[in-house]
Design a protein around this motif. Structure first.
Motif, PDB file in Angstrom:
ATOM      1  N   ASP A  21      49.347  35.832  52.361  1.00 47.36           N
ATOM      2  CA  ASP A  21      48.623  35.000  51.413  1.00 47.36           C
ATOM      3  C   ASP A  21      47.189  34.906  51.887  1.00 47.36           C
ATOM      4  O   ASP A  21      46.929  34.896  53.074  1.00 47.36           O
ATOM      5  N   THR A  23      45.197  32.402  51.160  1.00 46.25           N
ATOM      6  CA  THR A  23      44.768  31.022  51.260  1.00 46.25           C
ATOM      7  C   THR A  23      44.472  30.693  52.715  1.00 46.25           C
ATOM      8  O   THR A  23      45.021  31.312  53.633  1.00 46.25           O
ATOM      9  N   ARG A  97      52.991  34.248  42.152  1.00 39.21           N
ATOM     10  CA  ARG A  97      51.964  34.920  42.946  1.00 39.21           C
ATOM     11  C   ARG A  97      51.043  35.725  42.036  1.00 39.21           C
ATOM     12  O   ARG A  97      51.493  36.574  41.282  1.00 39.21           O
ATOM     13  N   SER A 101      44.909  38.244  43.456  1.00 33.94           N
ATOM     14  CA  SER A 101      44.407  37.460  44.593  1.00 33.94           C
ATOM     15  C   SER A 101      45.438  37.300  45.706  1.00 33.94           C
ATOM     16  O   SER A 101      45.084  37.024  46.849  1.00 33.94           O
ATOM     17  N   LYS A 103      47.436  34.875  45.826  1.00 30.13           N
ATOM     18  CA  LYS A 103      47.718  33.448  45.948  1.00 30.13           C
ATOM     19  C   LYS A 103      48.852  33.031  45.023  1.00 30.13           C
ATOM     20  O   LYS A 103      49.035  33.591  43.942  1.00 30.13           O
ATOM     21  N   GLU A 105      50.099  30.297  42.489  1.00 26.73           N
ATOM     22  CA  GLU A 105      49.356  29.368  41.651  1.00 26.73           C
ATOM     23  C   GLU A 105      50.180  28.967  40.444  1.00 26.73           C
ATOM     24  O   GLU A 105      51.190  29.593  40.119  1.00 26.73           O
ATOM     25  N   ASP A 124      42.525  22.297  49.171  1.00 31.52           N
ATOM     26  CA  ASP A 124      42.922  23.517  49.864  1.00 31.52           C
ATOM     27  C   ASP A 124      43.706  23.257  51.147  1.00 31.52           C
ATOM     28  O   ASP A 124      44.214  24.206  51.764  1.00 31.52           O
TER      29      ASP A 124
END
Length: 316
Positions: A21, A23, A97, A101, A103, A105, A124
């Protein structure tokens, strides 16, 4: 069939290719690659009568971010430096997913991010832990995550093991079938194989249909979609919001019938920290009032029409 199978395999390959990931905080893919099972639905333990929509009333106004009350579970999370959210990675629009990106979400993820922002002042500061549908209750109950936001229906049986927030979304169960199917509702699928995620209320509800569809379990709804695209099952039944995301991925599928259940979504938490449930409810209350809930709906679900009023909170 070849086209449908190719679509399914492409989806699986894309998911398998995302091993990390991007993030700032860690992502932990814990969902087991379990084989399909077909347990007898409707075999859950009896639950005491309750109002599953009624949660713990907020205790006054929210503390300022970064200044959580000493001794509270929010202070423990603040000291740790991140909120741990348990959710899925394959429920389009709610927690999936992003293939570009990497990520995870969606609507449910934003629910978690809003709680992180209330604790830290920074949305975050959240760690996403992928859990199986059959691990949502146990993950909240054993404290391996702080919250579970994962299209999770609040019901009396689950209330025995976890605390739920007030309701943040109202869904209802429907069924997805092939576009060439003549079925008009799940009642027309008697004797047909209908898939749902193991451990979900949707799976149990299939077993309550009078015409007796054959309930087939998969570890997650993404696995149900693959099974459907491979013609291993005749349909998928779960909440209408989840099915809408599946239909958007498969041009050969359609969602049919009226809602035949009510599925009020709530955030699950450990029962030993009631002050945290009250805090989460205060965040949800603020977000209903200041328009944050509507903005979240418009962001993820606006294509399905204008945002309805957010569910009204009920308290014990």
């Amino acid at each position: 069939m070849r086209i449908r199978a190719a679509l399914a395999l492409a989806a699986v390959a894309a998911l398998a290719g995302c091993s990390g990931d991007v993030t700032p905080l860690p992502f932990t893919p814990d969902r087991p690659q379990a084989e399909a099972t077909t347990p007898a639905p409707g075999g859950g333990k009896a639950a005491p009568a309750c109002n599953p929509r009624a949660s713990l009333r907020p205790a006054g106004s929210l503390p300022k971010p970064g200044n959580m009350p000493a001794g509270s579970y929010m202070a423990t999370i603040q000291e740790r430096g991140r909120l741990i959210l348990g959710t899925s990675q394959d429920t389009l629009l709610f927690s999936s997913r992003n293939p570009f990106s990497g990520k995870i979400e969606g609507f449910d993820v934003d629910m978690g991010r809003q709680i992180a922002e209330a604790i830290f002042g920074d949305p975050d500061k959240i760690q996403i832990k992928v859990i199986g549908y059959d691990k949502r209750v146990s993950s909240a109950a054993d404290g391996s995550v702080d919250i579970v936001a994962d299209t999770m229906t609040a019901n009396c049986e689950r209330w025995a093991d976890v605390n739920f927030s007030s309701i943040y979304y109202e869904a209802g169960q429907k069924v997805l079938v092939s576009k060439n199917s003549t079925a008009e509702s799940i009642d027309d699928l008697g004797g047909k194989k209908v898939c749902s995620a193991a451990g979900s209320t949707s799976f149990e509800n299939i077993g309550k249909v009078k015409t007796k569809p054959i309930a087939v379990a998969r570890p997650a709804f993404g696995d149900c979609l693959v099974a459907f695209q491979r013609n291993e099952v005749d349909g998928i039944s779960t909440d209408d919001t989840i099915l809408a995301g599946m239909a958007a991925q498969d041009p050969y599928a359609k969602v049919i019938g009226k809602r035949f259940t009510e599925e009020p979504y709530a955030i699950a938490m450990n029962k030993t920290h009631p002050e945290f449930a009250r805090f989460v409810n205060a965040v949800l209350e603020r977000n209903r009032a200041d328009g944050t809930w509507k903005k979240t709906y418009d962001k993820w679900l606006g294509d399905f029409g204008a945002a309805p009023p957010p569910p009204k909170a009920q308290y014990r």
